[in-house]
Write an enzyme that holds these catalytic residues in place. Structure first.
Site, PDB file in Angstrom:
ATOM      1  N   GLY A  55       0.778  -1.238   0.000  1.00 29.50           N
ATOM      2  CA  GLY A  55       0.000   0.000   0.000  1.00 29.50           C
ATOM      3  C   GLY A  55       0.806   1.283   0.000  1.00 29.50           C
ATOM      4  N   GLU A 110       3.610   4.562   5.841  1.00 28.69           N
ATOM      5  CA  GLU A 110       2.393   3.758   5.723  1.00 28.69           C
ATOM      6  C   GLU A 110       1.357   4.462   4.864  1.00 28.69           C
ATOM      7  OE1 GLU A 110       0.943   1.102   5.865  1.00 28.69           O
ATOM      8  OE2 GLU A 110       1.071   0.012   7.750  1.00 28.69           O
ATOM      9  N   ASP A 111       0.521   3.668   4.243  1.00 30.56           N
ATOM     10  CA  ASP A 111      -0.583   4.235   3.477  1.00 30.56           C
ATOM     11  C   ASP A 111      -1.703   4.715   4.403  1.00 30.56           C
ATOM     12  OD1 ASP A 111      -1.132   1.619   4.289  1.00 30.56           O
ATOM     13  OD2 ASP A 111      -1.836   0.926   2.343  1.00 30.56           O
ATOM     14  N   ASP A 114      -5.743   2.117  10.203  1.00 29.20           N
ATOM     15  CA  ASP A 114      -7.167   1.878  10.419  1.00 29.20           C
ATOM     16  C   ASP A 114      -7.361   1.511  11.887  1.00 29.20           C
ATOM     17  OD1 ASP A 114      -9.795   1.156  10.371  1.00 29.20           O
ATOM     18  OD2 ASP A 114      -9.597  -0.404   8.854  1.00 29.20           O
ATOM     19  N   LYS A 142      -7.734   6.640   9.991  1.00 31.38           N
ATOM     20  CA  LYS A 142      -9.171   6.503  10.268  1.00 31.38           C
ATOM     21  C   LYS A 142      -9.431   6.707  11.759  1.00 31.38           C
ATOM     22  CE  LYS A 142     -10.334   3.294   6.551  1.00 31.38           C
ATOM     23  NZ  LYS A 142     -11.007   2.006   6.287  1.00 31.38           N
ATOM     24  N   PHE A 163     -14.228   2.570   3.613  1.00 34.34           N
ATOM     25  CA  PHE A 163     -13.193   1.819   2.911  1.00 34.34           C
ATOM     26  C   PHE A 163     -12.733   2.634   1.706  1.00 34.34           C
ATOM     27  CE2 PHE A 163     -11.170  -1.452   0.407  1.00 34.34           C
ATOM     28  CZ  PHE A 163     -10.439  -2.092   1.394  1.00 34.34           C
ATOM     29  N   ARG A 176      -4.992   0.122  -6.973  1.00 35.39           N
ATOM     30  CA  ARG A 176      -3.803   0.748  -6.381  1.00 35.39           C
ATOM     31  C   ARG A 176      -3.245   1.850  -7.283  1.00 35.39           C
ATOM     32  NH1 ARG A 176      -1.990  -2.457  -2.022  1.00 35.39           N
ATOM     33  NH2 ARG A 176      -2.214  -4.703  -2.260  1.00 35.39           N
TER      34      ARG A 176
END
Ligand code: IMP
Ligand code: MG
Length: 197
Positions: A55, A110-111, A114, A142, A163, A176
């Site tokens: 990611g 990091e992407d 969550d 998030k 999402f 992606r």
């Protein structure tokens, strides 16, 4: 002969896209801001960027090119078992770092955070290897991530609990390559399995 073409965009997604959440220009602007902060904080020290596959590839590529500090890049691939779009915190390493990070200034890229379980696990794993410092730069966060005690110094955007796909983020390995972050139409997702960063 190389054919002229235009980049992938929302028209390629048809009914799978619900909406564009963060357009390409906003992502790029934010990455430049984050890079400026990181450059100021690290003040010319060499940074080892650790991208979490898959990611983080887009944010890693753009962030690395926006930094003026000397950087090297390494990658980890981890997988967390979960059901559908939820992660469980049970993490295993699919690909470890090539580099020894002892006494290095490590910045995890990091992407998205969550639940934060993956990052929490990753931080303690890397911390045990004796880096000079360990930081985190995540493009997206998030709301649930607030529950975990992980000090994430560089955050791009706080987003709603939806999402999202694009700019490295996938659903079932697709989307992606979108240059923006968008939300997926609910009819597309569901099911269970193992999610890989
Ligand atoms: P966490 O452990 O719950 O913080 O999330 C772990 C990983 O799940 C992230 O690094 C992403 O690869 C993936 N993930 C979490 N939320 C999303 C999302 O909205 N879209 C795509 N991937 C996600
Ligand atoms: Mg990830």
């Amino acid at each position: 002969m190389i054919a002229k073409g235009s980049a992938v965009d929302e028209t390629d997604m048809r009914a799978d896209l619900e909406k564009v959440l963060i357009p390409e220009e906003e992502l790029q602007e934010k990455i430049r801001e984050l890079a400026a902060k990181i450059d100021a904080d690290y003040a010319g020290r060499e940074i080892l960027l650790v991208g979490v596959l898959k990611g983080a590839v887009m944010v890693m590529a753009d962030l690395a090119r926006a930094l003026h500090s000397p950087v090297s890049m390494d990658w980890m691939a981890v997988s967390s078992y979960g059901s559908g779009t939820q992660s469980s915190g049970v993490v295993r390493i699919l690909k470890d770092l090539d580099a020894d990070i002892m006494d290095r200034h490590v910045l995890i890229v990091e992407d998205i955070i969550d639940s934060g379980l993956t990052l929490h696990w990753l931080m303690s794993n890397l911390e045990s290897r004796g880096p000079a410092s360990l930081g985190v730069c995540a493009l997206l966060r998030k709301p649930d991530a607030a529950k975990i005690e992980v000090d994430v110094k560089y955050i791009g955007f706080d987003i709603p609990n939806e999402f999202v796909i694009g700019y490295g983020l996938d659903y079932a390995e697709r989307y992606r390559n979108l240059p923006f972050v968008g939300t997926l139409a609910p009819h597309v997702y569901g099911g269970s399995g193992e999610q890989e960063g």
